[in-house]
Design an enzyme around this catalytic site. Sequence first.
Site, short mmCIF file in Angstrom:
data_model
loop_
_atom_site.label_atom_id
_atom_site.label_comp_id
_atom_site.label_asym_id
_atom_site.label_seq_id
_atom_site.Cartn_x
_atom_site.Cartn_y
_atom_site.Cartn_z
N CYS A 1 14.76 13.93 -2.43
CA CYS A 1 16.00 13.26 -2.08
C CYS A 1 15.60 12.20 -1.08
O CYS A 1 14.81 12.47 -0.17
CB CYS A 1 17.01 14.23 -1.47
SG CYS A 1 18.48 13.41 -0.80
N THR B 1 17.75 6.25 -5.12
CA THR B 1 18.30 7.60 -5.02
C THR B 1 17.67 8.44 -6.12
O THR B 1 17.48 7.95 -7.24
CB THR B 1 19.83 7.60 -5.18
OG1 THR B 1 20.28 8.91 -5.55
CG2 THR B 1 20.29 6.63 -6.25
#
Length: 239
Positions: free
Chosen positions: A196, A83
Amino acid sequence: MKTIGLLGGMSWESSAEYYRLVNERVKAVRGGFHSARTVLYSVDFAEIEAMQAEGRWDDAGAELGRAAKALEAAGADFVVLCTNTMHKVADRLTEGLGIPLLHLADTTARAILGAGLKRVGLLGTGFTMSQPFYRERLAAHGLDVLVPGPEDAALVHRVIYDELVLGVVTEESRDAYRAVIRRLAGAGAEGVIYGCTEIELLVGPADSPVPTFPTTRLHAETAADYALGTTSLSAAPAR
């Protein structure tokens, strides 16, 4: 071959991509029946998302630190935090950890510099785009980072949390992202970071007028290369 410790679940949609990509890379390099040695710890994203929304970053860092130590105990040789946003707590995560973290922003910066670029646009969650933890890590490599304006940033963030982390991909959102990317390029971005891990589920290289840097793929492939001994962590800036 080193064992990769994948710290995922944020969201599991992108973590599944990590697992696929590291194995595809190892197979491409080694051939035959080879696959990556991996240990996966997948958190409950609902708990992490609540900590994000409430600004409980210390709690999130402690939770991910426990997960990283579990990966170490399970035999991982290094940790891959699957992440972008949660690299905000990278320092907290590595406290007391006996194995290294392969920092996502460093792998991304190396790819950008390797392409001969210096000024890039950044798409990501609102946390990643607005807070300094990620942009400053990139700047430490000598990069100039542009972010979308407030309306575009809000759109990018909303699509991530309301759609992509839930596995929802729409043409309407793809077109909206394309427009944001064009505006970044128009503002002088020589390339665009898909910052992202879910963004690559929506847009790819063909959706941008400038080169793109897909952080999920870059991170996963670098992890595989490091596990195979064909690259090192030496290019990371000092903490």
